[in-house]
Write a protein that holds these residues in place. Sequence first.
Motif, PDB file in Angstrom:
ATOM      1  N   LYS A 175       4.649  11.405   5.238  1.00 49.63           N
ATOM      2  CA  LYS A 175       5.277  12.548   4.559  1.00 49.63           C
ATOM      3  C   LYS A 175       5.546  12.207   3.100  1.00 49.63           C
ATOM      4  N   GLU A 176       5.481  13.220   2.241  1.00 45.21           N
ATOM      5  CA  GLU A 176       5.829  13.017   0.832  1.00 45.21           C
ATOM      6  C   GLU A 176       7.315  12.685   0.755  1.00 45.21           C
ATOM      7  N   GLU A 177       7.647  11.768  -0.138  1.00 49.92           N
ATOM      8  CA  GLU A 177       9.061  11.411  -0.254  1.00 49.92           C
ATOM      9  C   GLU A 177       9.811  12.456  -1.077  1.00 49.92           C
ATOM     10  N   GLU A 178      11.090  12.528  -0.830  1.00 49.57           N
ATOM     11  CA  GLU A 178      11.898  13.532  -1.519  1.00 49.57           C
ATOM     12  C   GLU A 178      12.550  12.910  -2.756  1.00 49.57           C
ATOM     13  N   TYR A 205      12.894   8.331   1.713  1.00 51.81           N
ATOM     14  CA  TYR A 205      11.805   8.248   2.693  1.00 51.81           C
ATOM     15  C   TYR A 205      12.040   9.268   3.793  1.00 51.81           C
ATOM     16  N   LEU A 206      10.985  10.049   4.094  1.00 54.10           N
ATOM     17  CA  LEU A 206      11.179  11.098   5.098  1.00 54.10           C
ATOM     18  C   LEU A 206      10.358  10.865   6.358  1.00 54.10           C
ATOM     19  N   GLY A 207       9.590   9.821   6.370  1.00 51.12           N
ATOM     20  CA  GLY A 207       8.809   9.545   7.579  1.00 51.12           C
ATOM     21  C   GLY A 207       7.358   9.272   7.265  1.00 51.12           C
ATOM     22  N   GLU A 208       6.696   8.626   8.216  1.00 54.12           N
ATOM     23  CA  GLU A 208       5.296   8.221   8.096  1.00 54.12           C
ATOM     24  C   GLU A 208       4.413   9.393   7.629  1.00 54.12           C
ATOM     25  N   LEU A 225       0.833  -1.204   0.000  1.00 47.20           N
ATOM     26  CA  LEU A 225       0.000   0.000   0.000  1.00 47.20           C
ATOM     27  C   LEU A 225       0.868   1.254   0.000  1.00 47.20           C
ATOM     28  N   GLU A 226       1.972   1.206   0.731  1.00 51.45           N
ATOM     29  CA  GLU A 226       2.859   2.378   0.777  1.00 51.45           C
ATOM     30  C   GLU A 226       3.643   2.502  -0.525  1.00 51.45           C
ATOM     31  N   LEU A 227       4.104   1.367  -1.013  1.00 49.70           N
ATOM     32  CA  LEU A 227       4.868   1.378  -2.270  1.00 49.70           C
ATOM     33  C   LEU A 227       4.000   1.888  -3.426  1.00 49.70           C
ATOM     34  N   GLY A 228       2.735   1.447  -3.453  1.00 47.03           N
ATOM     35  CA  GLY A 228       1.832   1.840  -4.531  1.00 47.03           C
ATOM     36  C   GLY A 228       1.778   3.352  -4.665  1.00 47.03           C
ATOM     37  N   GLU A 229       1.723   3.998  -3.536  1.00 50.71           N
ATOM     38  CA  GLU A 229       1.647   5.462  -3.570  1.00 50.71           C
ATOM     39  C   GLU A 229       2.928   6.058  -4.154  1.00 50.71           C
ATOM     40  N   LEU A 230       4.048   5.490  -3.797  1.00 51.85           N
ATOM     41  CA  LEU A 230       5.317   6.004  -4.321  1.00 51.85           C
ATOM     42  C   LEU A 230       5.416   5.769  -5.832  1.00 51.85           C
ATOM     43  N   MET A 231       4.894   4.627  -6.282  1.00 46.80           N
ATOM     44  CA  MET A 231       4.909   4.360  -7.726  1.00 46.80           C
ATOM     45  C   MET A 231       4.113   5.416  -8.470  1.00 46.80           C
ATOM     46  N   VAL A 232       2.979   5.766  -7.881  1.00 48.22           N
ATOM     47  CA  VAL A 232       2.137   6.784  -8.496  1.00 48.22           C
ATOM     48  C   VAL A 232       2.867   8.129  -8.521  1.00 48.22           C
TER      49      VAL A 232
END
Lengths: 229, 249, 644
Positions: free
Chosen positions: C622-625, C617-620, C570-577
Motif C-alpha cells: 500500500k502507498e504510505e500516508e 506505513y499502511l501495509g504490504e 528495496l522497500e525503503l528505496g521506494e519510500l525515498m522516491v
Amino acid sequence: MTWVTKTLNSTLGRKLIMALTGLFLILFLTGHVSGNLLLFKGDGGQAFNMYAKFMTTNPAVKLLSYLTYISVIGHIVYSIFLTQHNKSARPVSYSTSNGSSNSAWSSRNMGVLGTIILIFLVVHLQGFWAKMHWGEIPMVTYEGEEYKNLYLIVSEAFKQVWLVALYVVSMIFLGFHLSHGFASAFQTLGLNHKKYSPAIKAVGMVYCILVPALFAAMPLYIHFTSYTK
Amino acid sequence: MKLTLKIWRQKNAADKGGFATYVADHVSKDMSFLEMLDVLNDQLTEKGEDPVHFDHDCREGICGMCSLYINGKPHGPQQTTTCQLHMRSFSDGETITIEPWRAKAFPVVKDLVVNRSAFDRIIQAGGYVSVNTGGVPDANEIPIPKTVADLAMDAAQCIGCGACVAACKNASAMLFTSAKVSQLALLPQGQVERKTRAEKMVAQMDAEGFGACTNTGACEAECPKGISITNIARMNREYFSAVASSDNM
Amino acid sequence: MILDSKIPAGPLAEKWTKHKFSSKLVNPANKRKYDVIVVGTGLAGASAAASLAELGYNVKAFCFQDSPRRAHSIAAQGGINAAKNYQNDGDSIYRLFYDTIKGGDYRAREGNVYRLAEVSVKIIDQCVAQGVPFAREYGGLLANRSFGGAQVSRTFYARGQTGQQLLLGAYSALSRQVANGKVKLFPRTEMMDVVVIDGQAKGIVTRNLITGAVETHAAHAVLLCTGGYGNVFFLSTNAMGSNVTAAWRAHKRGAFFANPCFTQIHPTCIPVSGDHQSKLTLMSESLRNDGRVWVPATQEIAEKLRKGQIKANDIKEEDRDYFLERKYPSFGNLVPRDVASRNAKYVCDEGRGVNETGEAVFLDFRDAIKRDTRKIIEQKYGNLFDMYKQITGEDPYEMPMMIYPAVHYTMGGLWVDYNLMTTVPGLYALGEANFSEHGANRLGASALMQGLADGYFVIPYTVGDYLAQLAPTKVDENHPEFARAKEEVKQGIERLLKINGNKPVDYFHKRLGKIMWDKCGMARTEVGLKEAKADIQALKKEFWSNVKVLGTNEELNQTLEKANRVADFLELGELMVDDALNRNESCGGHFREEYQTPDGEALRDDENFAYVAAWKYLGEGKEEELVKEELVFENVKLTQRSYK
C-alpha cells in the motif's frame, strides 16, 4: 604471599624472571670473559691459575657463583614454562608463515639457541668446572704456594680440533642468543626510552659480537700456539 | 590477473576444517583484496557452493573487523588492514594462502571468521576511566602537554583487529593490552585507577590464554596502525610498579 | 492525525532546562526494576547504554558486529563541533544553533537544534574526562579548527580519527558497565523486529548471527541507535553492514519515517574504479582548504585524458576550469557539501569528467605545494595522501587527486518528538537513525555531536520521564505478541531461504543502488523519480522470485544477513522516491531540477514545504500516508543560502 606468587605466575612476572636472570648471566659472562683474558698473557698460565684459585675460594665470589647457578636454573626453568605456555596459546599453527618479514631470526629462535647453549654448557662444565672443583688436577707451585694447574688442563683440551670447533660454533650461537637477549631484557624491564634505547641496542650489538668473539678466540689461540711449542 | 586461492574452510567451531583451492580469474589490479573475495563469493553462490565467510565492515581501515592471514602475514604483504590491501600487491599467476587468525583465545567461528571477544573482556577488566556521565570538570581545566597528548593518541589509535596476536609467534596480546594501558597511564585522567588498571588488564589478558611477549617485534611490524612496542615496555613498568606498590593483595 | 513534537513552550534558551525540570523522575530504588534495550553501539547507542546503566537501569545492548567498538561511528574523521568558544572568536550556543539550522536549509526544529548546541559543550568535557586524547596546543589546552566553511573555530578533533576516539571513549564507558553487570552485551546479534503490545514497544526479536537462533527480549523501553540508511545506494561511505533493518521494521510496526529523501552526498570521495567496487572511501573535506578543484575546459581534452593520451600535468593553465572558484568567487572551493557535489556532477555530465569512467574531478595540490612547500602539505594531509595512494596506487604529491561525490549521511530517519520518542510509545530513535537535528543538510562535524548529545545528555532525562509513568514490574515475555513477532521473523527468514533463485543478493543491491543514485541522488526530476518508483517495484518483485540465498538459518550465514537487509532497502528505496516526489522544492541535499534559481542554485519553497514529511506505513503493497509536521520558526529568519 599470594600477590608474589600471582605476579611470578603471570606472563609478565615470568618474563621479569627471564630478564633479570638473563641480565645477571650477562654480568657473569662479562666477568668470566675478563678473567679468562689472562689465558692470552703468555706466562705459561701462572696468572690464569692464580685467578682460578681466587675464583674458587674467595667467599664473595662463592656467593656470586651461587647466584649464577640460580640464574642459570631459573632462566632454563622459566623458559620451559614460558615456551609451554606460548605453545599452548596457539594450538593450531599456520600452514604458511613468513616470520622473516617482521622479526629477526634470533628473536624467534631463542629457545633453540638456548638449548644449544645448554648442551655446550654441559660439555664445558664437565670439562673444566667439574674438574676444577672435584677432579684430579696436577698441582703447580708459584712463589711457594700450591695451585691447581687448570691451565694445563685447558691447553691440553684445546689441542683437540673437535673441541675447539665446538667452542667456536657454540659462541656463534651464544652471540645470536645475546643479540636478542640483551636489548630484550631491558625492554621487558620496561626500560624503553627514545633517548636511551638506541644506546642500549648499540651496546647490545657490540656485546653480542665482542664477548663471544673473545671467548672463541681463547681455544683458537691456545690451539694454534700449541703447534709452535 | 589469474590467481590460485588456497582458503581455509571450516563449517563451524566444532568442524576440523581444511584448505580448499579456488581459481580466481578476471582479477583487476584496482580491486581491494576483499572485493576479490566478493567476486569469488558471487561466483560460488551462482554455482551453488557456500560462499567463503570472512569478517569485514567499514572497508576503510578503521573498524578493525577484517582479519585474514595472507601468505604467512596478518593483513597480507602491506602494513595495512586487509580491506586496504589491493590486488596490485600481487602478481599474475600467484598462489595466495588465506587462513584465519590462529590463537587459542580467538577460536574460529566459521571459515575465516574468528571470535575476538577476548579483547572486549580485557577492556572490560579496566580499560576505562570510571567517570559517570555528567558532573565532570571543564575540558580545559587540566592542561595536558601536547607531547603527552600526542603519545596517548599514538597508543589510542589501536583498532583492536588482533593482527598483533596473529603475527606473534606466541599469540600474545601484549601490544593490544599495552596500547590501552599506555593511553590511560599517560593522561592525567587515567591516574586515579592507574595501578589497579594495569594489574586487572594483565590478569585478564593472561586468563584469556594469550601467550607471553618475547620481544620479537613482529606485532609492531605488522600493526596496521603502527602501534609501537614502547607501549609494551610502558605496560611492563606500570605492571611491575603496580604490583609492588598497590594495596591489592 | 496531528504530530505533536512536544517542543516545550517558552523562550528558546530555556526550553530544555524547563523540560528537564518538568520531566518525571524514577525513584532511585526503582531504577533497577526497569529494563531498557539499546540496539546499536555506535556513538548514540554506546553513550546511551552506558549512561542509562550508570543511572541504575538494566540495559541490554545489541550490535551486529563482533564487538561494540566496531560501529561505523568509528570511521568519522574530521571532528566534533561544540560551542565552547575557547578561541574567543565569537562562537556561542546561539551561533552554533543558527549555523546548524541555516546549514540544514531550515528544515529542522528550532527547539531540537538549540538543545543540541546547548549540550554540545558538555560532550567535550565528558569525553576529555574519559581519556579521549583530543588534539592540544603547546600550552596544553584543547586545539580547535574551523571546519566545513564555518566562520568560527569550534571543531575539536583527534588527528583524522575523531570518530574513532569518541567511540572508543563511549565504548570504554559501556565496557565499564558490562563489568559492573549493569549492561548485558549481545554482539553478533541483529534486531529483526519490535514487539508492540497495546501500542507500546515492549521488546524486540533478534537473530543470533552465529547460531541463527531467533529470540525475544522484553524491556520497558527500546532505543534504536542503528545509524543511517546510506547503503540503499549500494555504494556509499557507510560500512558494509550498515543497514536500515531495525528502523524499517520499527516503521512497519507503527513508527513514522521522516524526510527519507534527505541524503547527504559528500564531495571528496575516492572515485569508483570498476564494477567490483564494494564501497567508497571518504577523504576529509579539510582537503578542500588547500586543494583546487578543476576539470579540463573542453570535452576534447577530457576525452584525451580519459584515453590516457595525455596526463593531468600536461594540461595548460588556460585549459583548466576551476569551476568552483569561477562560479563562487567568495567561497570558492569551500562551498558547502551539497553545492560542491552538485557542481562536480554537472561538469561530469557535460563530458568533462576525468578518470577512465569520466566520473571524477581533480583536486589539485600543485599550487599549495608550490606556495607552502611539500613538507607543510605533508604535515597537514599526510595520512589522507597515504590513504589515497594506498587505494588508487597514484601519488597525489605528483599527480592531482581524483575525487567524486558519494553518499555519506542520511538526514532522514525515524520521526521523533523532542523526547526522541517515535510515534510508538516506548520506542526511541537516537543519532543518525532519527531525523531530527540536521534538516535537509548536515554540517561537517555535527553528526558526532548529535550522536553523543542524544546518548549522554538527552535520553537519560527523557526515557526516565516515560519509565516513571510505567509500573515497575517485569514485562511479561510470555505475552502472545512476543511469540507472534518471533514466528513472523522466522517465516520471513524461511521465505528468503526458500526462493532459491539464480542471482546473488549483491546483484539486486547493486541494481537498486544504481536506480537510487541515477534518479534519486544528487539531482532529481519528477520524470526520473517516477521511473525510479516503477523500476524499484519491478526489482523488488524480481528479488522475491530470483534471489539465491544458500545455506540454512542455523549457522553463520552472511548471505542470509545481507538478503534480509536488502529486502528492507528495496522497500525503503521506494519510500525515498515517494518523499522526493512529494517535495516540490529544492533544499539542502534534496535538489529537484525543476526547482532552481536562474543561476542553478537550490530554490526552497518555504510557503508550501516548511514541514517535516513523516510517512505512515499502511501495509504490504500500500502507498504510505504522508503526515505533515509544520515547522515553526520563531527565532530565525528564513533566508536563501548564497555562497557567491
